[in-house]
Design a protein around this motif. Sequence first.
Motif, PDB file in Angstrom:
ATOM      1  N   VAL A  91      -1.989  37.140 -24.300  1.00 28.73           N
ATOM      2  CA  VAL A  91      -1.808  37.868 -25.553  1.00 28.73           C
ATOM      3  C   VAL A  91      -3.045  37.738 -26.433  1.00 28.73           C
ATOM      4  CG1 VAL A  91       0.709  37.729 -25.625  1.00 28.73           C
ATOM      5  CG2 VAL A  91      -0.640  35.848 -26.541  1.00 28.73           C
ATOM      6  N   CYS A  92      -3.182  38.696 -27.341  1.00 28.58           N
ATOM      7  CA  CYS A  92      -4.239  38.657 -28.350  1.00 28.58           C
ATOM      8  C   CYS A  92      -3.565  38.337 -29.681  1.00 28.58           C
ATOM      9  CB  CYS A  92      -4.987  39.981 -28.414  1.00 28.58           C
ATOM     10  SG  CYS A  92      -6.480  39.925 -29.424  1.00 28.58           S
ATOM     11  N   LEU A  93      -3.960  37.223 -30.278  1.00 32.13           N
ATOM     12  CA  LEU A  93      -3.347  36.728 -31.510  1.00 32.13           C
ATOM     13  C   LEU A  93      -4.173  37.094 -32.726  1.00 32.13           C
ATOM     14  CD1 LEU A  93      -0.750  34.906 -31.895  1.00 32.13           C
ATOM     15  CD2 LEU A  93      -1.610  35.008 -29.556  1.00 32.13           C
ATOM     16  N   ASP A 136       4.960  38.532 -35.666  1.00 36.39           N
ATOM     17  CA  ASP A 136       5.718  37.310 -35.387  1.00 36.39           C
ATOM     18  C   ASP A 136       6.422  36.823 -36.646  1.00 36.39           C
ATOM     19  OD1 ASP A 136       6.263  34.443 -35.241  1.00 36.39           O
ATOM     20  OD2 ASP A 136       5.237  34.492 -33.313  1.00 36.39           O
ATOM     21  N   PHE A 146       0.789  39.586 -32.700  1.00 36.46           N
ATOM     22  CA  PHE A 146       0.144  39.522 -31.387  1.00 36.46           C
ATOM     23  C   PHE A 146       0.364  40.802 -30.608  1.00 36.46           C
ATOM     24  CE2 PHE A 146       4.123  37.032 -31.198  1.00 36.46           C
ATOM     25  CZ  PHE A 146       4.843  37.708 -30.231  1.00 36.46           C
ATOM     26  N   CYS A 160      -5.890  45.221 -30.728  1.00 41.81           N
ATOM     27  CA  CYS A 160      -6.007  44.349 -31.893  1.00 41.81           C
ATOM     28  C   CYS A 160      -7.274  44.678 -32.682  1.00 41.81           C
ATOM     29  CB  CYS A 160      -6.005  42.897 -31.451  1.00 41.81           C
ATOM     30  SG  CYS A 160      -6.074  41.717 -32.818  1.00 41.81           S
ATOM     31  N   TYR A 193      -7.927  35.501 -27.917  1.00 38.68           N
ATOM     32  CA  TYR A 193      -7.171  35.983 -26.750  1.00 38.68           C
ATOM     33  C   TYR A 193      -7.035  34.852 -25.740  1.00 38.68           C
ATOM     34  CZ  TYR A 193      -6.125  38.525 -22.426  1.00 38.68           C
ATOM     35  OH  TYR A 193      -5.559  38.954 -21.257  1.00 38.68           O
ATOM     36  N   VAL A 216      -2.832  30.276 -29.859  1.00 37.61           N
ATOM     37  CA  VAL A 216      -2.347  30.531 -31.214  1.00 37.61           C
ATOM     38  C   VAL A 216      -3.093  29.654 -32.214  1.00 37.61           C
ATOM     39  CG1 VAL A 216      -0.305  30.564 -32.704  1.00 37.61           C
ATOM     40  CG2 VAL A 216      -0.082  31.099 -30.273  1.00 37.61           C
TER      41      VAL A 216
END
Length: 338
Positions: A91-93, A136, A146, A160, A193, A216
């Motif tokens: 995932v891309c945060l 989130d 994300f 993102c 990421y 994260v």
Amino acid sequence: VSTQSTWGFAIAITRPLVSLSDGMRDLSRMEGTIVGVVKPSLLNELRETQRSYEALAVALQAFARYVPPSVVHGLLTGQINGSLGMRECDVCLLFIDMEGFTAMCEILDGGEIVEVTGPQFEQISEIIFNHKGTIDKYIGDCIMAFWGAPDSLPNPCQSCFDTVQAIQSAPDLPLPPFVSPNFSVKWRIGVHYGTALVGNFGSSQRLNFTAVGDTVNLAARLEPLNKELGTSALCSKKVHSRLAVESRLACRYMGNIVVVGRKEPVQVYEMRTSSHHTDTQWLTALHNFEHANFAAAFETFVTLEVPAPGLLVATLVMRIHIFLPQEKKKKKKKKVLC
């Protein structure tokens, strides 16, 4: 009973049933205007079923405002299990934080704070949703979002990045009259990421669909780093390397930086709103600084011709003034040894 009467009675029953069936289908997919699509029936039993459906629809729509719609859809379709459990996802945060929020809280009451932040969060949230992001949570003046879960995306980093550019290009919203005219809303953004645990986190009594892990944590650490570097949006090399060529050109290398809470340095890039040619002077100065060639770095930094984050340059020049005498001492020692 005539055929016409029988036909009319059948229609009176089937039409509300078809309408109810269509509404339930849309409800299960979280699609369309859910409430109010069912035509009222003349039969008491069907009217009760319709009222129950409408109550369920209202409850689900309210639920979707507390939980990401993609998660609600996943729960309804069975793609997401409603029990405690997480799985690894790439995932891309993104963490985005409002500058000056703490100081603002000291002078405004609760209602005024909501009046200021409400429209701002509405604008940011809409941009995130429009770019397939999952919000989130809201953490005070910060939003954590994300890309890549629960719905997979071809390139979470690019989605993102496009979100960040849309946020940076978004028009300024008018502020309430009680806010000082010297105050303007600015955002600081951190993006990273990697692999994270995504799913239902918490206890059997209270679950939160979220992402946890080192990915994260690093994204969260990059966001406040903007304050030190004089930038507004930063991403890691893992994000930068997955962007389209044009998007990479809109980024500027900021150096190999040790962020708070980590031992190893991270290659950090500034995300900007438009593409630029390679900032040769800037990269040369950073290269010299990172390789302890402080004299050459100093000469380049003080003569930069391209726009650069002033705070970062000031910080690096200050550090050069500290390290430069040490460098000269080392050179003198080498000469003596020779």
